[in-house]
Motif scaffolding. Sequence first.
Motif, PDB file in Angstrom:
ATOM      1  N   GLU A 183      22.614   5.383   5.495  1.00 44.28           N
ATOM      2  CA  GLU A 183      21.346   4.648   5.528  1.00 44.28           C
ATOM      3  C   GLU A 183      20.529   5.018   4.306  1.00 44.28           C
ATOM      4  O   GLU A 183      20.174   6.178   4.099  1.00 44.28           O
ATOM      5  CB  GLU A 183      20.566   4.981   6.792  1.00 44.28           C
ATOM      6  N   VAL A 184      20.220   4.031   3.490  1.00 45.19           N
ATOM      7  CA  VAL A 184      19.427   4.249   2.274  1.00 45.19           C
ATOM      8  C   VAL A 184      17.946   4.084   2.560  1.00 45.19           C
ATOM      9  O   VAL A 184      17.103   4.824   2.046  1.00 45.19           O
ATOM     10  CB  VAL A 184      19.866   3.264   1.173  1.00 45.19           C
ATOM     11  N   MET A 185      17.626   3.105   3.412  1.00 46.89           N
ATOM     12  CA  MET A 185      16.225   2.796   3.709  1.00 46.89           C
ATOM     13  C   MET A 185      16.136   2.249   5.128  1.00 46.89           C
ATOM     14  O   MET A 185      16.742   1.229   5.441  1.00 46.89           O
ATOM     15  CB  MET A 185      15.716   1.741   2.721  1.00 46.89           C
ATOM     16  N   PRO A 186      15.431   2.909   6.055  1.00 42.78           N
ATOM     17  CA  PRO A 186      15.286   2.378   7.409  1.00 42.78           C
ATOM     18  C   PRO A 186      14.472   1.085   7.392  1.00 42.78           C
ATOM     19  O   PRO A 186      13.646   0.876   6.504  1.00 42.78           O
ATOM     20  CB  PRO A 186      14.556   3.493   8.152  1.00 42.78           C
ATOM     21  N   ARG A 187      14.731   0.236   8.409  1.00 42.20           N
ATOM     22  CA  ARG A 187      14.048  -1.058   8.427  1.00 42.20           C
ATOM     23  C   ARG A 187      12.556  -0.900   8.670  1.00 42.20           C
ATOM     24  O   ARG A 187      12.131  -0.120   9.531  1.00 42.20           O
ATOM     25  CB  ARG A 187      14.641  -1.962   9.513  1.00 42.20           C
ATOM     26  N   THR A 188      11.762  -1.630   7.902  1.00 40.40           N
ATOM     27  CA  THR A 188      10.328  -1.730   8.116  1.00 40.40           C
ATOM     28  C   THR A 188       9.966  -3.203   8.201  1.00 40.40           C
ATOM     29  O   THR A 188      10.756  -4.075   7.817  1.00 40.40           O
ATOM     30  CB  THR A 188       9.532  -1.082   6.969  1.00 40.40           C
ATOM     31  N   ALA A 189       8.749  -3.490   8.707  1.00 36.18           N
ATOM     32  CA  ALA A 189       8.356  -4.883   8.943  1.00 36.18           C
ATOM     33  C   ALA A 189       8.360  -5.691   7.651  1.00 36.18           C
ATOM     34  O   ALA A 189       8.768  -6.841   7.629  1.00 36.18           O
ATOM     35  CB  ALA A 189       6.981  -4.926   9.596  1.00 36.18           C
ATOM     36  N   ARG A 190       7.923  -5.103   6.559  1.00 34.42           N
ATOM     37  CA  ARG A 190       7.809  -5.855   5.307  1.00 34.42           C
ATOM     38  C   ARG A 190       8.816  -5.429   4.247  1.00 34.42           C
ATOM     39  O   ARG A 190       9.053  -6.151   3.295  1.00 34.42           O
ATOM     40  CB  ARG A 190       6.399  -5.702   4.744  1.00 34.42           C
ATOM     41  N   GLY A 191       9.400  -4.249   4.419  1.00 36.89           N
ATOM     42  CA  GLY A 191      10.279  -3.745   3.366  1.00 36.89           C
ATOM     43  C   GLY A 191      11.732  -4.096   3.533  1.00 36.89           C
ATOM     44  O   GLY A 191      12.490  -4.057   2.580  1.00 36.89           O
TER      45      GLY A 191
ATOM     46  N   ASP B  90      -8.186  -2.607   4.767  1.00 39.90           N
ATOM     47  CA  ASP B  90      -8.371  -1.761   5.943  1.00 39.90           C
ATOM     48  C   ASP B  90      -8.006  -2.451   7.247  1.00 39.90           C
ATOM     49  O   ASP B  90      -7.939  -1.786   8.289  1.00 39.90           O
ATOM     50  CB  ASP B  90      -9.830  -1.298   6.030  1.00 39.90           C
ATOM     51  N   ALA B  91      -7.793  -3.761   7.237  1.00 36.56           N
ATOM     52  CA  ALA B  91      -7.473  -4.477   8.473  1.00 36.56           C
ATOM     53  C   ALA B  91      -6.173  -3.941   9.065  1.00 36.56           C
ATOM     54  O   ALA B  91      -5.241  -3.594   8.338  1.00 36.56           O
ATOM     55  CB  ALA B  91      -7.354  -5.973   8.196  1.00 36.56           C
ATOM     56  N   PRO B  92      -6.085  -3.833  10.441  1.00 36.04           N
ATOM     57  CA  PRO B  92      -4.851  -3.307  11.066  1.00 36.04           C
ATOM     58  C   PRO B  92      -3.605  -4.060  10.659  1.00 36.04           C
ATOM     59  O   PRO B  92      -2.531  -3.477  10.537  1.00 36.04           O
ATOM     60  CB  PRO B  92      -5.154  -3.473  12.566  1.00 36.04           C
ATOM     61  N   ASP B  93      -3.706  -5.377  10.484  1.00 43.15           N
ATOM     62  CA  ASP B  93      -2.543  -6.155  10.072  1.00 43.15           C
ATOM     63  C   ASP B  93      -2.673  -6.606   8.620  1.00 43.15           C
ATOM     64  O   ASP B  93      -2.080  -7.580   8.202  1.00 43.15           O
ATOM     65  CB  ASP B  93      -2.375  -7.380  10.967  1.00 43.15           C
ATOM     66  N   GLY B  94      -3.495  -5.893   7.854  1.00 40.77           N
ATOM     67  CA  GLY B  94      -3.689  -6.251   6.457  1.00 40.77           C
ATOM     68  C   GLY B  94      -2.436  -6.008   5.642  1.00 40.77           C
ATOM     69  O   GLY B  94      -1.500  -5.356   6.075  1.00 40.77           O
ATOM     70  N   TRP B  95      -2.440  -6.538   4.434  1.00 38.96           N
ATOM     71  CA  TRP B  95      -1.241  -6.421   3.605  1.00 38.96           C
ATOM     72  C   TRP B  95      -1.116  -5.035   2.986  1.00 38.96           C
ATOM     73  O   TRP B  95      -0.089  -4.674   2.445  1.00 38.96           O
ATOM     74  CB  TRP B  95      -1.261  -7.469   2.494  1.00 38.96           C
ATOM     75  N   MET B  96      -2.176  -4.219   3.096  1.00 35.74           N
ATOM     76  CA  MET B  96      -2.090  -2.857   2.586  1.00 35.74           C
ATOM     77  C   MET B  96      -3.131  -2.020   3.292  1.00 35.74           C
ATOM     78  O   MET B  96      -4.201  -2.493   3.631  1.00 35.74           O
ATOM     79  CB  MET B  96      -2.338  -2.839   1.071  1.00 35.74           C
ATOM     80  N   ARG B  97      -2.827  -0.789   3.572  1.00 33.32           N
ATOM     81  CA  ARG B  97      -3.781   0.134   4.159  1.00 33.32           C
ATOM     82  C   ARG B  97      -3.967   1.292   3.189  1.00 33.32           C
ATOM     83  O   ARG B  97      -3.033   1.813   2.613  1.00 33.32           O
ATOM     84  CB  ARG B  97      -3.269   0.671   5.492  1.00 33.32           C
TER      85      ARG B  97
END
Length: 228
Positions: free
Chosen positions: A131-139, A74-81
């Motif tokens: 474009e197949v996949m837009p840029r994301t922070a982790r993806g 649940d953390a805002p910068d957690g590895w998963m929400r």
Amino acid sequence: MMPKHHPSDALLVAYGSGSLGEALSLAVATHLARCPLCRAAAAEIDALGGALLEELAPEPLAADALSSLFARIDAPDGWMRRDAAPVRLPAPNPCRALDGAALLPEPLRSYVGPGMDQRWQRIAPGVRRIEVMPRTARGGTAHLLRIAPGTALPHHGHGGTELTLVFAGSYADELGRYTAGDIAEADGETRHQPIADSHEDCICLIATDAPLRFTGLVGRLMQPFIGL
């Protein structure tokens, strides 16, 4: 035709452990779909990883292990929400084989979807993109490029890992020549200028986990339009 260029062992281990972002995982999984040698190597890595896990002595869980896990989720910068959008997983595409996407193996075909022939966008002379996949922070990000014969992309380096998977035609750079089925792996130390070098368009998947670093003025001016 059997590919001549394959993912490194380190890349296959990272793929097997699930530590790659979505874009790089998509490129590796698509290469595996066409390369029996790498599928066998990936299976061996999975088996070795499973055997190592079985040999580990079990560790007792802390009394607050479950609550700590939920707090991290649940953390805002957690590895998963828990309210985050789910990662797209490859799924069967009912519109398969209706256009140029037929040359793409799964799982990429499901990401691209139908109508591929009508979706190419011109981003530079001799270069078109989907474009197949837009840029994301982790993806990361992933794009299909269609490069006309004889066209050179701007000279560039990399802020992370870049995987290039060829489906048609070919290209050459300072590191070698790549044809259908081959996958090229570049990192932060790599500087190159790919050139489509056959009589047909070079169609390839570009997957990166960080933006490219163009070294010339033209490349830097083009970067916002290229999206890589």
